[in-house]
Design a protein around this motif. Structure first.
Motif, PDB file in Angstrom:
ATOM      1  N   GLY A  67     109.119 -57.948  30.978  1.00 38.06           N
ATOM      2  CA  GLY A  67     108.936 -58.594  32.266  1.00 38.06           C
ATOM      3  C   GLY A  67     110.232 -59.153  32.822  1.00 38.06           C
ATOM      4  N   GLU A  68     111.010 -59.802  31.974  1.00 31.68           N
ATOM      5  CA  GLU A  68     112.296 -60.356  32.399  1.00 31.68           C
ATOM      6  C   GLU A  68     113.242 -59.250  32.854  1.00 31.68           C
ATOM      7  OE1 GLU A  68     114.017 -62.831  29.420  1.00 31.68           O
ATOM      8  OE2 GLU A  68     112.175 -63.981  29.087  1.00 31.68           O
ATOM      9  N   LEU A  69     113.265 -58.152  32.106  1.00 34.44           N
ATOM     10  CA  LEU A  69     114.160 -57.051  32.435  1.00 34.44           C
ATOM     11  C   LEU A  69     113.726 -56.355  33.721  1.00 34.44           C
ATOM     12  CD1 LEU A  69     116.581 -55.335  31.733  1.00 34.44           C
ATOM     13  CD2 LEU A  69     115.146 -54.014  30.155  1.00 34.44           C
ATOM     14  N   LEU A  70     112.421 -56.194  33.907  1.00 33.82           N
ATOM     15  CA  LEU A  70     111.919 -55.564  35.126  1.00 33.82           C
ATOM     16  C   LEU A  70     112.287 -56.382  36.360  1.00 33.82           C
ATOM     17  CD1 LEU A  70     108.418 -54.479  33.776  1.00 33.82           C
ATOM     18  CD2 LEU A  70     110.242 -52.926  34.525  1.00 33.82           C
ATOM     19  N   ARG A  71     112.110 -57.685  36.269  1.00 31.33           N
ATOM     20  CA  ARG A  71     112.471 -58.553  37.395  1.00 31.33           C
ATOM     21  C   ARG A  71     113.979 -58.473  37.686  1.00 31.33           C
ATOM     22  NH1 ARG A  71     109.896 -62.821  39.773  1.00 31.33           N
ATOM     23  NH2 ARG A  71     108.290 -62.836  38.140  1.00 31.33           N
ATOM     24  N   HIS A  72     114.771 -58.517  36.627  1.00 32.20           N
ATOM     25  CA  HIS A  72     116.227 -58.451  36.793  1.00 32.20           C
ATOM     26  C   HIS A  72     116.650 -57.137  37.439  1.00 32.20           C
ATOM     27  CE1 HIS A  72     120.512 -58.802  35.978  1.00 32.20           C
ATOM     28  NE2 HIS A  72     120.454 -57.611  35.411  1.00 32.20           N
ATOM     29  N   THR A  73     116.019 -56.039  37.042  1.00 31.89           N
ATOM     30  CA  THR A  73     116.376 -54.729  37.593  1.00 31.89           C
ATOM     31  C   THR A  73     116.128 -54.682  39.093  1.00 31.89           C
ATOM     32  OG1 THR A  73     115.872 -53.635  35.497  1.00 31.89           O
ATOM     33  CG2 THR A  73     115.890 -52.257  37.462  1.00 31.89           C
ATOM     34  N   LEU A  74     114.990 -55.211  39.534  1.00 34.68           N
ATOM     35  CA  LEU A  74     114.687 -55.257  40.962  1.00 34.68           C
ATOM     36  C   LEU A  74     115.721 -56.099  41.702  1.00 34.68           C
ATOM     37  CD1 LEU A  74     110.829 -55.675  40.649  1.00 34.68           C
ATOM     38  CD2 LEU A  74     111.955 -53.820  41.891  1.00 34.68           C
ATOM     39  N   GLU A  75     115.997 -57.276  41.172  1.00 34.74           N
ATOM     40  CA  GLU A  75     116.937 -58.182  41.840  1.00 34.74           C
ATOM     41  C   GLU A  75     118.335 -57.581  41.894  1.00 34.74           C
ATOM     42  OE1 GLU A  75     116.390 -61.678  39.497  1.00 34.74           O
ATOM     43  OE2 GLU A  75     114.582 -62.307  40.585  1.00 34.74           O
ATOM     44  N   ALA A  76     118.727 -56.857  40.847  1.00 34.52           N
ATOM     45  CA  ALA A  76     120.062 -56.246  40.806  1.00 34.52           C
ATOM     46  C   ALA A  76     120.222 -55.174  41.873  1.00 34.52           C
ATOM     47  CB  ALA A  76     120.321 -55.655  39.422  1.00 34.52           C
ATOM     48  N   SER A  77     119.105 -54.585  42.310  1.00 35.87           N
ATOM     49  CA  SER A  77     119.153 -53.577  43.374  1.00 35.87           C
ATOM     50  C   SER A  77     118.969 -54.194  44.758  1.00 35.87           C
ATOM     51  CB  SER A  77     118.080 -52.506  43.137  1.00 35.87           C
ATOM     52  OG  SER A  77     118.418 -51.710  42.022  1.00 35.87           O
ATOM     53  N   GLY A  78     118.835 -55.532  44.811  1.00 39.08           N
ATOM     54  CA  GLY A  78     118.722 -56.202  46.098  1.00 39.08           C
ATOM     55  C   GLY A  78     117.310 -56.430  46.580  1.00 39.08           C
TER      56      GLY A  78
END
Length: 295
Positions: A67-78
């Motif tokens: 869950g943490e990684l999924l959220r981070h991935t979205l945020e990293a793409s803007g």
């Protein structure tokens, strides 16, 4: 104002690369394994954001490390994740086998996605400020319908990817503006294999349809106008996972920007062609400058 809102799934893709997919009862030796953030909703959000869209995500991740990684991935793409909730328990996962021809087979386990049964606090207000709402079928249908009805109330264009393929309730089709199935999903929904005939049948239920045809491109049909087929760039596919979501995300950006349909389809096809030349789903999605250079 948010240009594009995605109401959809987030999954961690657990991907095995093999010479050929195992048949029932068969064991094959793979050559590589990867853990890649995915899910049809998150994929479309990342694709749209990388293509230059202003994107927000509505859905849920689990309370686990995925869950943490999924959220981070979205945020990293803007992607704006303010309304991406955390549900107690595991995140969604997709177990994917990719063969040497670039084809794939997928088993999805919903996890936290199954907790999204309706819009939550703030969701409708966010949808109301957008130009387009992207929907898929990896969330419970009740949530998809809730989102589509909210979009209709506020005059927001709904773009529905009917995957995984399943019968769609008439009340959902009644509030869908643009339906984007692949040729197999279109055949399932329309009961006829020929894409042109399928599009004709689907137009009795929704005003616009885009049927993606893989390497053959895409077919656009709308009520009251002649269908248009747009070819796809000729490339060698390495991994087709996420190609459809890349197409939809880029198409949504082009349509929100007001591009003519044929130009929007060509641009989205260029994005999908770049995606299939790289392994993975979200990790393979191109940025706007790459799409512009390829189209």
């Amino acid at each position: 104002m948010t240009g594009i809102v995605v109401l959809g799934s987030t999954n961690m893709d657990l991907v095995a690369y093999v010479p050929h997919a195992p048949k029932r009862g068969e064991t094959v030796t793979g050559r590589e394994f990867r853990t890649i953030p995915g899910g049809k909703g998150a994929n479309q959000a990342v694709a749209a954001a990388r293509a230059g869209g202003d994107v927000a995500m509505i859905g849920a991740v689990g309370s686990d490390e995925f869950g943490e990684l999924l959220r981070h991935t979205l945020e990293a793409s803007g992607v704006d994740t303010d309304l991406l909730r955390t549900a107690e328990g595991p995140s969604g996962t997709a177990h994917i086998v990719v063969d040497d021809e670039g084809g794939n087979s997928i088993v999805v386990i919903p996890g936290a996605n199954g907790a999204v049964t309706a819009l939550g606090p703030g969701d409708e207000a966010l949808i109301a400020t957008s130009d387009a709402l992207l929907l898929q079928l990896e969330l419970p249908l009740s949530a998809v319908l809730d989102g589509a009805e909210a979009a209709r109330r506020h005059g927001v264009r709904t773009i529905l990817t009917p995957a995984p393929a399943q019968p769609l309730p008439p009340e959902l089709l009644a509030v869908t503006d643009l339906l984007v199935p692949n040729e197999h999903e279109a055949a399932t929904l329309a009961g006829v294999a020929d894409p042109h005939m399928a599009a004709e049948a689907l137009l009795r239920q929704v005003p616009e349809v885009v049927i993606t045809l893989g390497s053959a491109g895409s077919l656009y049909a709308a009520r009251g106008s002649a269908p248009v087929t747009v070819p796809a760039p000729r490339v060698r596919a390495v991994d087709t996972t996420g190609a459809g979501d890349t197409f939809v995300g880029a198409l949504a950006v082009a349509l929100v920007e007001g591009r003519p349909v044929q130009q929007a389809l060509s641009w989205a096809s260029a994005a999908a062609a770049l995606c299939v030349q790289r392994p993975g789903a979200s990790t393979s999605m191109p940025y706007r400058s790459e799409i512009d250079d390829a189209s």
